[in-house]
Design an enzyme around this catalytic site. Structure first.
Site, PDB file in Angstrom:
ATOM      1  N   LYS A   7      44.043  69.821  80.938  1.00 18.81           N
ATOM      2  CA  LYS A   7      43.217  71.031  80.871  1.00 18.81           C
ATOM      3  C   LYS A   7      44.075  72.250  80.580  1.00 18.81           C
ATOM      4  O   LYS A   7      45.296  72.252  80.742  1.00 18.81           O
ATOM      5  CB  LYS A   7      42.435  71.233  82.173  1.00 18.81           C
ATOM      6  CG  LYS A   7      43.288  71.318  83.440  1.00 18.81           C
ATOM      7  CD  LYS A   7      43.752  72.696  83.808  1.00 18.81           C
ATOM      8  CE  LYS A   7      44.497  72.712  85.144  1.00 18.81           C
ATOM      9  NZ  LYS A   7      45.136  74.005  85.445  1.00 18.81           N
ATOM     10  N   ASP A 141      40.353  71.035  90.932  1.00 12.79           N
ATOM     11  CA  ASP A 141      40.096  70.776  89.508  1.00 12.79           C
ATOM     12  C   ASP A 141      39.378  69.458  89.256  1.00 12.79           C
ATOM     13  O   ASP A 141      38.947  69.205  88.124  1.00 12.79           O
ATOM     14  CB  ASP A 141      41.417  70.764  88.728  1.00 12.79           C
ATOM     15  CG  ASP A 141      41.993  72.153  88.518  1.00 12.79           C
ATOM     16  OD1 ASP A 141      41.222  73.129  88.563  1.00 12.79           O
ATOM     17  OD2 ASP A 141      43.216  72.259  88.307  1.00 12.79           O
TER      18      ASP A 141
END
Length: 274
Positions: A7, A141
């Site tokens: 990410k 996350d």
């Protein structure tokens, strides 16, 4: 094996600690990054074997056993929540650097949850609501990686607003060969008095002038080599650079996807362009 992207935090501000769990409130713009991917596969173990781990690729200091690896912990947590025997073999190939701020461990955990949900018969699955709640207990996350699409993240990162039609910008990561601890970055973060983040939420269509990371000030002060990483990316054609999450990787935004792919700077030993 299924590919697991990392990410990018294109925007990250840090707020106060939450009294319920001691985690910081954040605001972040997250997008997936498939330039480097981990690989994960699950297979049933014989009854009574428990969760086992076969790890290849990059070493994971302190996270290379079933008790400490985030993917195997996710499998154990899923089985406990679903009241199933935790007899699974996790085969994990690490390509995303550890401690780079690219979300590799969280991505692995989410991939394990997704794969278990897909492998089990419908009557034994947790379902999306329980899966999302379980993901949030494993890391801030991890919920994002259950469905890794461009998203606005608030709360501690678990409250997600999807952003369909958001084009992922041309990005490359420069990893300087050492990790940056997440806990240290959040414990020491600061924002200089003359530093003002761009408005939240970021305006669309997005442009690189909205890049921001509150964690960068402390992390870059601790690791002076990160300034060199920024200079290398700029010399290779990047127009903007930013610390990725809690670091240590630096992301570079390039004018086009072609210029990003073609970047090939000379790097110090053990540094990698990803």
């Amino acid at each position: 094996m299924g590919q697991i992207p990392g990410k990018v935090n294109l925007y990250l501000t840090v707020g106060p600690l939450r009294p319920q769990d001691g985690l910081h409130e954040i605001r972040s713009l997250l997008v997936p990054y498939a330039g480097v991917c981990d690989l994960l596969d699950l297979a049933p173990n014989p009854p009574g074997t428990g969760v086992t781990l076969h790890l290849t690729g990059r070493p994971i200091p302190g996270g290379d056993t079933p008790d400490t690896n985030l993917a195997t912990r996710a499998v154990s947590a899923y089985c406990q929540a679903a009241q199933l025997p935790p007899d699974w073999k996790v085969t994990l190939h690490k390509a995303i650097p550890v401690g780079a701020g690219m979300g590799g461990g969280s991505a692995d955990a989410a991939a394990a949850l997704r794969e278990l949900e897909a492998l089990l018969p419908p009557e034994k699955r947790l379902g999306q609501d329980k899966l999302l709640a379980l993901a949030a207990t494993l890391g801030a996350d991890v919920p994002f990686f259950l469905h890794p699409v461009p998203s606005l993240a608030t709360g501690a990162g678990e409250i997600l607003t999807r952003l369909p039609q958001f084009p992922v910008p041309p990005i490359r990561f420069l990893y300087p060969g050492f990790p940056s601890p997440v806990a240290w970055a959040y414990a020491h973060w600061f924002r200089p008095h003359n530093a003002t983040p761009p408005p939240w939420p970021p305006k669309l269509p997005w442009n690189p002038s909205q890049l921001w990371n509150d964690l960068a000030f402390a992390v870059e002060k601790k690791y002076p080599a990160l300034q060199q990483a920024k200079e290398i990316l700029l010399a290779a054609g990047a127009t903007h650079t930013l610390l990725s999450g809690s670091g240590s990787a630096i992301l570079g935004v390039f004018p086009t996807h072609d210029t990003a792919r073609q970047a090939n700077p000379t790097l110090p030993p053990n540094w990698e362009l990803l």
